[in-house]
Write a protein that holds these residues in place. Structure first.
Motif, PDB file in Angstrom:
ATOM      1  N   LEU A   1       0.840  -1.196   0.000  1.00 27.39           N
ATOM      2  CA  LEU A   1       0.000   0.000   0.000  1.00 27.39           C
ATOM      3  C   LEU A   1       0.877   1.248   0.000  1.00 27.39           C
ATOM      4  O   LEU A   1       1.672   1.458   0.915  1.00 27.39           O
ATOM      5  N   PRO A   2       0.781   2.090  -1.010  1.00 29.01           N
ATOM      6  CA  PRO A   2       1.640   3.289  -1.075  1.00 29.01           C
ATOM      7  C   PRO A   2       1.479   4.199   0.147  1.00 29.01           C
ATOM      8  O   PRO A   2       2.441   4.833   0.578  1.00 29.01           O
ATOM      9  N   GLU A   3       0.267   4.285   0.704  1.00 23.16           N
ATOM     10  CA  GLU A   3       0.059   5.140   1.874  1.00 23.16           C
ATOM     11  C   GLU A   3       0.877   4.661   3.072  1.00 23.16           C
ATOM     12  O   GLU A   3       1.384   5.481   3.863  1.00 23.16           O
ATOM     13  N   ASP A   4       1.001   3.337   3.220  1.00 29.34           N
ATOM     14  CA  ASP A   4       1.808   2.796   4.326  1.00 29.34           C
ATOM     15  C   ASP A   4       3.277   3.150   4.140  1.00 29.34           C
ATOM     16  O   ASP A   4       3.951   3.556   5.093  1.00 29.34           O
ATOM     17  N   ILE A   5       3.751   3.005   2.929  1.00 35.48           N
ATOM     18  CA  ILE A   5       5.159   3.332   2.654  1.00 35.48           C
ATOM     19  C   ILE A   5       5.421   4.809   2.914  1.00 35.48           C
ATOM     20  O   ILE A   5       6.441   5.185   3.503  1.00 35.48           O
ATOM     21  N   GLU A   6       4.490   5.657   2.504  1.00 37.35           N
ATOM     22  CA  GLU A   6       4.656   7.087   2.696  1.00 37.35           C
ATOM     23  C   GLU A   6       4.628   7.451   4.185  1.00 37.35           C
ATOM     24  O   GLU A   6       5.378   8.322   4.642  1.00 37.35           O
ATOM     25  N   ALA A   7       3.797   6.751   4.958  1.00 40.55           N
ATOM     26  CA  ALA A   7       3.742   7.017   6.390  1.00 40.55           C
ATOM     27  C   ALA A   7       5.060   6.669   7.074  1.00 40.55           C
ATOM     28  O   ALA A   7       5.546   7.392   7.945  1.00 40.55           O
ATOM     29  N   VAL A   8       5.643   5.543   6.663  1.00 44.28           N
ATOM     30  CA  VAL A   8       6.939   5.136   7.233  1.00 44.28           C
ATOM     31  C   VAL A   8       8.023   6.120   6.799  1.00 44.28           C
ATOM     32  O   VAL A   8       8.888   6.495   7.606  1.00 44.28           O
ATOM     33  N   ARG A   9       7.963   6.560   5.526  1.00 45.12           N
ATOM     34  CA  ARG A   9       8.976   7.491   5.031  1.00 45.12           C
ATOM     35  C   ARG A   9       8.927   8.826   5.793  1.00 45.12           C
ATOM     36  O   ARG A   9       9.956   9.417   6.114  1.00 45.12           O
ATOM     37  N   ARG A  10       7.734   9.296   6.088  1.00 53.72           N
ATOM     38  CA  ARG A  10       7.602  10.564   6.818  1.00 53.72           C
ATOM     39  C   ARG A  10       8.176  10.461   8.225  1.00 53.72           C
ATOM     40  O   ARG A  10       8.666  11.442   8.785  1.00 53.72           O
ATOM     41  N   ALA A  11       8.115   9.273   8.812  1.00 57.00           N
ATOM     42  CA  ALA A  11       8.616   9.089  10.186  1.00 57.00           C
ATOM     43  C   ALA A  11      10.115   8.834  10.225  1.00 57.00           C
ATOM     44  O   ALA A  11      10.722   8.888  11.306  1.00 57.00           O
TER      45      ALA A  11
END
Length: 416
Positions: A402-412
């Motif tokens: 899921l791209p949203e999950d990857i983006e959430a991890v990247r932001r953190a």
């Protein structure tokens, strides 16, 4: 000398029979100490306690304590099995060394032996007027001790072997190991070289196993005796074989050869690693606990998050002490390599990041931990955080769909 005593004391604490044996010997001594009251004038003023009342109390103690002791052993074995199965077998030693459970078992067995010995002595008229009163008083105190110990132990056994309790015990063991290493970053020796091309006669050990500890006082004494310098190339926790040297000896050729056997005796090898001189072992144990929690059979991301928090606290302790190291050289003829923070991070987070790559909540918590640790003010820890943050994010990108999950991890992460 102190390090030797502490090492052997920690090994004794891991033996379940030691404390019960000591308490049993003390219980026999207390049973006979009551006879000393008969050698005083106490019989003039102490009340006369009947033999029947003392026998009733001792019969109650002897008949119940053995049953309670067997129950205690069963509960402890269950707790130990739970710790090994739910956490990791490498955590067994810290759970086995639980003082509350060992003390409780020791009291139960010791009181049983005390009751049996005192009962036999009483029935054979070993005690007179004052001795019977002293025995009665001691028996009442022993009975009260049993009740208090049982209540305290029940509170402890309810937690012993549970995941949170096991993690806490491992954290305490690792923290103690950190304190010891920070006090002596080079085990009391001089800073060594990380070079792989050292000069001198190699010292190899004839056995195969993990290096549990190095007897630095013995090495120093041997170095002074033969007028040599010792360059260690391993640290406690290293798996040693006869094919790999543990140190290089520098000095006159004949002296280098003469001292090899004596030097080899200062390196203690065993089948398993210990926490004493090996800070990295505890980090490996914590990582194993997290990896097992993340396995499909368990699926417990909360435990993995708990382990991440524990590791963060431990690295904060390490960073705080490493910013103010004690570089006092006690053993000036021994050079010891340093423990590297990047290796400690590999032990603590490699397996965890791999198994958490598809779990968004654990991955985010891991990245936040890297961000927090990067701000501890230790350059080596910050460098390790940057590298592991990058690796963990790369694993997330390969595993998460899921791209949203990857983006959430990247932001953190530190790799924004």
């Amino acid at each position: 000398m102190r390090e030797n005593l502490l090492f052997h004391w920690n090994r004794i604490r891991e033996k379940l029979w030691v404390k019960p044996l000591l308490v049993s010997l003390l219980s026999v001594a207390f049973a006979f100490l009551a006879t000393l009251a008969d050698q005083t004038n106490a019989s003039v003023w102490v009340p006369d306690v009947s033999i029947e009342s003392i026998e009733s109390m001792l019969n109650l103690v002897t008949s119940s304590m053995l049953v309670i002791a067997m129950f205690a052993v069963g509960a402890m074995v269950t707790a130990y099995s739970s710790a090994s199965n739910s956490a990791t077998p490498r955590a067994f030693s810290v759970v086995l060394a639980d003082d509350t459970s060992q003390n409780a078992l020791s009291v139960f067995i010791g009181v049983f032996i005390y009751g049996a010995v005192s009962l036999v002595a009483l029935q054979n008229d070993l005690y007179e007027h004052a001795g019977r009163f002293a025995l009665f008083v001691v028996s009442v105190l022993v009975f009260a001790l049993v009740i208090l110990t049982f209540i305290r132990w029940m509170d402890s056994i309810a937690r012993l072997g549970r995941m949170g309790n096991t993690i806490d015990k491992v954290e305490v063991a690792v923290a103690a190991s950190f304190v010891s290493r920070l006090k002596q970053p080079y085990l009391g020796g001089k800073p060594g070289s990380n070079s792989t091309t050292l000069q001198g006669v190699p010292l190899v050990l004839s056995k195969v196993g993990y290096l549990q500890r190095v007897d630095m006082p013995s090495l120093q004494a041997c170095a002074e005796k033969f007028d040599i310098e010792i360059e260690m190339v391993v640290l406690p926790g290293k798996f040693c074989t006869p094919a790999n040297p543990v140190a290089f000896i520098q000095g006159s050729p004949q002296q280098q050869i003469d001292c090899l056997a004596e030097l080899a005796a200062a390196f203690y090898l065993a089948d398993q690693r210990t926490y004493d001189q090996d800070p990295r072992f505890g980090l490996i144990v914590l990582c194993e606990i997290a990896c097992r929690a993340l396995s499909p059979a368990v699926n417990d991301p909360g435990t993995a998050i708990d382990v991440i928090g524990t590791a963060t606290r431990l690295f904060h302790q390490w960073a705080s002490g490493d910013n103010n190291p004690d570089d006092t050289v006690v053993y000036d003829r021994i050079s010891v390599p340093s423990i590297r923070e990047v290796d400690m991070f590999d032990d603590a987070f490699n397996g965890l990041a791999r198994d958490a790559a598809g779990t968004v909540e654990v991955s985010i918590r891991l990245q936040k931990a890297f961000v927090a640790m990067a701000g501890f003010g230790n350059p080596a820890i910050r460098s390790a955080c940057l590298e592991h943050s990058r690796r963990a994010l790369a694993r997330n990108e390969l595993t998460m769909t899921l791209p949203e999950d990857i983006e959430a991890v990247r932001r953190a992460s530190l790799c924004k």
